[in-house]
Design an enzyme around this catalytic site. Structure first.
Site, mmCIF file in Angstrom:
data_model
loop_
_atom_site.group_PDB
_atom_site.id
_atom_site.type_symbol
_atom_site.label_atom_id
_atom_site.label_comp_id
_atom_site.label_asym_id
_atom_site.label_seq_id
_atom_site.Cartn_x
_atom_site.Cartn_y
_atom_site.Cartn_z
ATOM 1 N N THR A 1 0.708 -1.103 0.081
ATOM 2 C CA THR A 1 -0.024 0.003 0.017
ATOM 3 C C THR A 1 0.821 1.276 -0.125
ATOM 4 O O THR A 1 1.956 1.400 0.374
ATOM 5 C CB THR A 1 -0.710 0.193 1.216
ATOM 6 O OG1 THR A 1 -1.553 1.258 1.146
ATOM 7 C CG2 THR A 1 0.028 -0.068 2.434
ATOM 8 N N ASP A 2 0.428 2.524 -0.611
ATOM 9 C CA ASP A 2 0.732 3.772 -0.634
ATOM 10 C C ASP A 2 0.915 4.172 1.149
ATOM 11 O O ASP A 2 1.872 4.989 1.353
ATOM 12 C CB ASP A 2 0.069 4.636 -1.187
ATOM 13 C CG ASP A 2 -1.360 4.655 -0.791
ATOM 14 O OD1 ASP A 2 -2.077 3.701 -0.384
ATOM 15 O OD2 ASP A 2 -1.929 5.886 -0.797
ATOM 16 N N TYR B 1 -2.162 0.338 10.306
ATOM 17 C CA TYR B 1 -2.284 -0.242 9.109
ATOM 18 C C TYR B 1 -0.916 -0.280 8.382
ATOM 19 O O TYR B 1 -0.510 -1.164 7.849
ATOM 20 C CB TYR B 1 -3.469 0.457 8.456
ATOM 21 C CG TYR B 1 -3.457 -0.127 7.052
ATOM 22 C CD1 TYR B 1 -3.718 -1.371 6.692
ATOM 23 C CD2 TYR B 1 -3.238 0.943 5.838
ATOM 24 C CE1 TYR B 1 -3.758 -1.780 5.215
ATOM 25 C CE2 TYR B 1 -3.213 0.496 4.802
ATOM 26 C CZ TYR B 1 -3.656 -0.946 4.255
ATOM 27 O OH TYR B 1 -3.560 -1.128 3.038
ATOM 28 N N TRP C 1 -5.849 3.423 -2.934
ATOM 29 C CA TRP C 1 -7.237 3.814 -3.234
ATOM 30 C C TRP C 1 -8.030 2.643 -4.062
ATOM 31 O O TRP C 1 -8.625 3.189 -4.892
ATOM 32 C CB TRP C 1 -7.342 5.089 -3.909
ATOM 33 C CG TRP C 1 -6.714 6.461 -3.018
ATOM 34 C CD1 TRP C 1 -5.892 6.284 -1.863
ATOM 35 C CD2 TRP C 1 -7.005 7.877 -2.988
ATOM 36 N NE1 TRP C 1 -5.456 7.483 -1.386
ATOM 37 C CE2 TRP C 1 -6.134 8.448 -2.043
ATOM 38 C CE3 TRP C 1 -7.739 8.442 -3.911
ATOM 39 C CZ2 TRP C 1 -6.109 9.738 -2.053
ATOM 40 C CZ3 TRP C 1 -7.732 9.824 -3.836
ATOM 41 C CH2 TRP C 1 -6.899 10.546 -2.733
#
Length: 289
Positions: A98-99, A122, A148
């Site tokens: 994830t970013d 997270y 996203w």
């Protein structure tokens, strides 16, 4: 080539099921426990896969602040267990991250080798999973960071906005968090391509272009009206993050640099997020009809 997908109910899993043939096996929590090394290894040994795609993760960003142990188990321990199995068996592993492993303070698109500075539980657990993967299985893994993610399946920002647009007279959406929306279909195509080629390395993948959550919401409404997914417009108000406090801190700018991915995977379609959103909403409209 036999493929095992970890995760059988999420957005990415749903898109992978469409792409993969009958040789793919999808494992959910009812099939094995990815947080228990012995249980997981026994399950995988019986299946003897050539490639594993890990589409399972704890993704409830705010709830993770209340459940750090569970989040760590799914996002870090499970990845370590999978990487260990793959090292012992010679299996190739495709893993999705994830970013949110980045702080958001850089101000320009993040490259694959930029320092990880996650803010919340997270992001920290996803960063721990990345470290375990690259420490244990650097030469037989593909790590894909994305951002996203949405699709016509499961729970996501697009479907939440559509529901609220039918229920509320107005919506307030933050306009100072910047990133890139990603249709899970394109992400699944990259995962399958990386798996088929056993293409090792760290890559970034989102749809093209950038947006704030406010921009994203405005586009969702415009397209939803055009496709008759909603019957009337509501006011969408831009607000700063400070006006919408959440338990977890989020990066203010988490755009990912995809140049390496474009070069290494030229057969993939890199399309603007608004085009992708339109096609996904066509799926929704077709489903409703």
């Amino acid at each position: 080539m036999k493929t095992v997908v970890i995760g059988n109910s999420g957005q990415l899993s749903a898109e992978l099921k469409i792409l993969l043939d009958d040789n793919a096996c999808f494992l959910g929590p009812e099939d094995t426990d990815i947080t228990e090394e012995k249980v997981l290894h026994e399950t995988l040994q019986a299946l003897s896969p050539d490639v594993i795609i890990n589409a399972a993760a704890y993704t409830a960003v705010d709830k993770a602040e209340e459940e750090p142990e569970l989040c760590t188990a799914l996002n870090a321990v499970a990845v370590k267990n999978l990487a260990t199995y793959c090292r012992l068996s010679g299996c190739f592993l495709v893993h999705v991250s994830t970013d949110y492993v980045f702080s958001g303070h850089k101000g320009s698109p993040y490259k694959t080798n930029d320092a990880l500075e996650p803010k919340g539980v997270y992001g920290k657990t996803k960063a721990q999973g990345e470290k375990a993967l690259l420490d244990i299985l650097p030469d037989d893994s593909c790590l894909i960071r994305t951002a996203w993610v949405y699709s016509s399946h499961g729970h996501n920002f697009v479907k939440t906005m559509l529901r609220l647009m039918k229920e509320k007279p107005s919506l307030s959406v933050v306009d100072d968090q910047i990133g890139s929306p990603t249709w899970a279909k394109g992400l699944a195509e990259l995962c399958v391509t990386a798996a088929n080629r056993k293409h090792k390395g760290v890559y970034h993948f989102t749809d093209e272009g950038v947006a704030s959550w406010y921009d994203f919401a405005v586009a969702i409404q415009e397209l939803a009206l055009h496709k008759k997914l909603i019957s009337s417009a509501v006011a969408i108000l831009p607000v700063p993050t400070s006006a919408y406090p959440t338990p977890a801190k989020r990066p203010s700018y988490s755009v990912l640099d995809k140049q390496e991915t474009r070069v290494e995977f030229p057969e993939l379609a890199f399309r603007h997020w608004r085009e992708q959103l339109s096609d996904m909403m066509d799926e929704l409209a077709g489903g409703e009809q």
